[in-house]
Write an enzyme that holds these catalytic residues in place. Structure first.
Site, PDB file in Angstrom:
ATOM      1  N   TYR A 172     -23.710  19.499  13.441  1.00 47.56           N
ATOM      2  CA  TYR A 172     -24.585  19.319  12.285  1.00 47.56           C
ATOM      3  C   TYR A 172     -23.737  18.979  11.063  1.00 47.56           C
ATOM      4  O   TYR A 172     -22.984  19.809  10.550  1.00 47.56           O
ATOM      5  CB  TYR A 172     -25.394  20.594  11.996  1.00 47.56           C
ATOM      6  CG  TYR A 172     -26.430  20.939  13.051  1.00 47.56           C
ATOM      7  CD1 TYR A 172     -26.736  20.063  14.089  1.00 47.56           C
ATOM      8  CD2 TYR A 172     -27.105  22.150  13.011  1.00 47.56           C
ATOM      9  CE1 TYR A 172     -27.683  20.389  15.046  1.00 47.56           C
ATOM     10  CE2 TYR A 172     -28.053  22.485  13.969  1.00 47.56           C
ATOM     11  CZ  TYR A 172     -28.331  21.601  14.986  1.00 47.56           C
ATOM     12  OH  TYR A 172     -29.259  21.924  15.937  1.00 47.56           O
ATOM     13  N   SER A 231     -37.765  22.489  16.210  1.00 56.24           N
ATOM     14  CA  SER A 231     -38.812  21.573  15.756  1.00 56.24           C
ATOM     15  C   SER A 231     -40.197  22.195  15.937  1.00 56.24           C
ATOM     16  O   SER A 231     -41.112  21.561  16.465  1.00 56.24           O
ATOM     17  CB  SER A 231     -38.726  20.235  16.509  1.00 56.24           C
ATOM     18  OG  SER A 231     -39.424  19.221  15.829  1.00 56.24           O
ATOM     19  N   PRO A 232     -40.393  23.441  15.484  1.00 59.79           N
ATOM     20  CA  PRO A 232     -41.674  24.131  15.687  1.00 59.79           C
ATOM     21  C   PRO A 232     -42.815  23.544  14.873  1.00 59.79           C
ATOM     22  O   PRO A 232     -43.982  23.814  15.163  1.00 59.79           O
ATOM     23  CB  PRO A 232     -41.365  25.564  15.243  1.00 59.79           C
ATOM     24  CG  PRO A 232     -40.308  25.399  14.193  1.00 59.79           C
ATOM     25  CD  PRO A 232     -39.453  24.269  14.714  1.00 59.79           C
ATOM     26  N   ALA A 290     -42.892  20.182  14.463  1.00 59.41           N
ATOM     27  CA  ALA A 290     -42.855  18.773  14.875  1.00 59.41           C
ATOM     28  C   ALA A 290     -42.369  17.878  13.733  1.00 59.41           C
ATOM     29  O   ALA A 290     -42.989  16.867  13.403  1.00 59.41           O
ATOM     30  CB  ALA A 290     -44.220  18.328  15.383  1.00 59.41           C
ATOM     31  N   GLY A 343     -42.450  18.233  10.655  1.00 53.90           N
ATOM     32  CA  GLY A 343     -43.341  18.153   9.497  1.00 53.90           C
ATOM     33  C   GLY A 343     -44.761  17.742   9.817  1.00 53.90           C
ATOM     34  O   GLY A 343     -45.647  17.855   8.965  1.00 53.90           O
ATOM     35  N   LEU A 373     -46.953  19.216  11.548  1.00 59.75           N
ATOM     36  CA  LEU A 373     -47.878  20.342  11.542  1.00 59.75           C
ATOM     37  C   LEU A 373     -48.002  21.027  10.175  1.00 59.75           C
ATOM     38  O   LEU A 373     -48.658  22.056  10.057  1.00 59.75           O
ATOM     39  CB  LEU A 373     -47.456  21.375  12.605  1.00 59.75           C
ATOM     40  CG  LEU A 373     -47.626  20.898  14.054  1.00 59.75           C
ATOM     41  CD1 LEU A 373     -46.936  21.846  15.023  1.00 59.75           C
ATOM     42  CD2 LEU A 373     -49.103  20.759  14.397  1.00 59.75           C
ATOM     43  N   THR A 374     -47.400  20.451   9.164  1.00 60.97           N
ATOM     44  CA  THR A 374     -47.516  21.032   7.828  1.00 60.97           C
ATOM     45  C   THR A 374     -48.833  20.668   7.159  1.00 60.97           C
ATOM     46  O   THR A 374     -49.255  21.310   6.202  1.00 60.97           O
ATOM     47  CB  THR A 374     -46.374  20.561   6.917  1.00 60.97           C
ATOM     48  OG1 THR A 374     -46.461  19.133   6.762  1.00 60.97           O
ATOM     49  CG2 THR A 374     -45.020  20.930   7.503  1.00 60.97           C
ATOM     50  N   GLY A 375     -49.478  19.599   7.641  1.00 61.86           N
ATOM     51  CA  GLY A 375     -50.687  19.119   7.001  1.00 61.86           C
ATOM     52  C   GLY A 375     -50.404  18.163   5.863  1.00 61.86           C
ATOM     53  O   GLY A 375     -51.323  17.651   5.211  1.00 61.86           O
ATOM     54  N   LYS A 376     -49.139  17.897   5.636  1.00 64.71           N
ATOM     55  CA  LYS A 376     -48.746  17.024   4.529  1.00 64.71           C
ATOM     56  C   LYS A 376     -49.062  15.565   4.815  1.00 64.71           C
ATOM     57  O   LYS A 376     -49.322  14.784   3.885  1.00 64.71           O
ATOM     58  CB  LYS A 376     -47.241  17.193   4.277  1.00 64.71           C
ATOM     59  CG  LYS A 376     -46.682  16.333   3.160  1.00 64.71           C
ATOM     60  CD  LYS A 376     -45.189  16.605   2.973  1.00 64.71           C
ATOM     61  CE  LYS A 376     -44.588  15.732   1.877  1.00 64.71           C
ATOM     62  NZ  LYS A 376     -43.129  15.980   1.716  1.00 64.71           N
TER      63      LYS A 376
END
Length: 326
Positions: free
Chosen positions: A61, A207-208, A210, A212, A214-217
């Site tokens: 990383y 990546s829980p 996905a 971003g 699944l943030t709804g953004k």
């Protein structure tokens, strides 16, 4: 703060882990463009403030920069911080000594004598056999430089083999770190989840959210800068700009899942992301690794803790996300 053990005999850690892939990474996350060391220091401090003391990193990383940041930040606190880092089995690493050498360099960057968890980043050992690799890791447990051994991206069969090789040395396999979210549930259908449960191996879910989704953004009908093919509503500056899941059609496909996440979020006073993380924790023996580049992102992630979805709500999310089992 509740805690969860890594594997059957590993150290206990917080039920949510802060992922640090973006800490110094310029190839995927474009570090230095809209966030830097100041934001990362604030993210680290905020995590400790809200009680999250488990961080996941890797030698690759930022080519070591992520570990260096954690090492610097840990020097400024007297709180106990638990680090999970990873060994990359590159082609030129064909002797067991390579494991010891790589761990030595990671410990130097982290400025610690040992880490809570040391993981094999991917299952391709190239010229080093799994037996040599696992024995080298077991040696480091005996030396006291790592508390627990994990693997990452291992299949059910590869995980079973690693478990057997370590068991011969009297060392348990503690973790398999794999991609897992409501939109990536393949580990439930390919045997990884069930094998991990059988062997007493904890799942670290990377990546829980996905990346971003699944943030709804992100929504398919939000106006934005169209890409060359005209199928995009967002002008990403990182690798998501070529990810088909972030295309207009990709965003339409996940709308049923997002609709349920929003409904449950409104019911519990939580965000869609917090509901998605809570669902993972509810699976049992699963620790989400939620990436964070800022203090606000850490606070948002922490909102997944301290409450529980009801059984029927867990089932509702399981049903609506079934298309992503395969």
């Amino acid at each position: 703060m509740e805690t969860i053990a890594l594997g059957q005999q590993g150290p206990t850690v917080t039920p949510l882990c802060i992922g640090t892939w973006a800490w110094g990474d310029k190839l995927f996350w474009n570090y230095g463009n809209n966030y830097g060391s100041k934001e990362l220091q604030e993210a680290f401090d905020t995590a400790l403030e809200v009680g999250i003391t488990f961080f996941d990193t890797a030698e690759v990383y930022g080519f070591g920069v992520s570990e260096e940041f954690l090492g610097q930040f840990m020097q400024k606190t007297d709180k106990q911080v638990q680090i999970a880092t990873k060994y990359g089995p590159a082609p030129w690493r064909f002797m067991g000594q390579s494991v010891a050498d790589a761990l030595t360099e990671s410990l130097k960057r982290l400025k610690v004598q040992r880490v809570a968890l040391y993981q094999v980043h991917w299952p391709f050992a190239f010229f080093m056999s799994q037996e040599t690799l696992m024995n080298a890791l077991a040696d480091e447990v005996k030396r006291g430089r790592i508390e627990a051994i994990g693997v990452s991206n291992y299949s059910a069969q590869q995980m079973r083999e690693a478990h057997q090789l370590l068991a011969a040395r009297g060392v348990p396999l503690a973790v398999n770190q794999v991609r897992y979210s409501l939109l990536t549930r393949q580990i439930e259908s390919n045997g990884i989840f069930h094998t991990a449960r059988e062997l007493g191996v904890t799942i670290l879910a990377y990546s829980p959210l996905a990346q971003g989704l699944l943030t709804g953004k992100y929504t398919s009908d939000k106006p934005g800068t169209a890409c060359a093919k005209g199928d995009r509503t967002y002008d990403f500056k990182d690798a998501r700009r070529i990810d088909p899941r972030f295309s207009r059609e990709g965003l339409r496909k996940i709308e049923p899942v997002m609709s349920v996440l929003r409904q449950l979020g409104e019911k519990h006073g939580r965000t869609p992301a917090q509901v998605a993380l809570n669902w993972l924790i509810a699976q049992g023996n699963v620790i989400p690794i939620a990436g964070a580049k800022t203090a606000e992102q850490v606070r948002q992630n922490a909102g997944a803790l301290g409450w529980k979805l009801a059984d029927d709500e867990i089932s509702q999310l399981e049903e609506v996300s079934r298309p992503w089992l395969r």
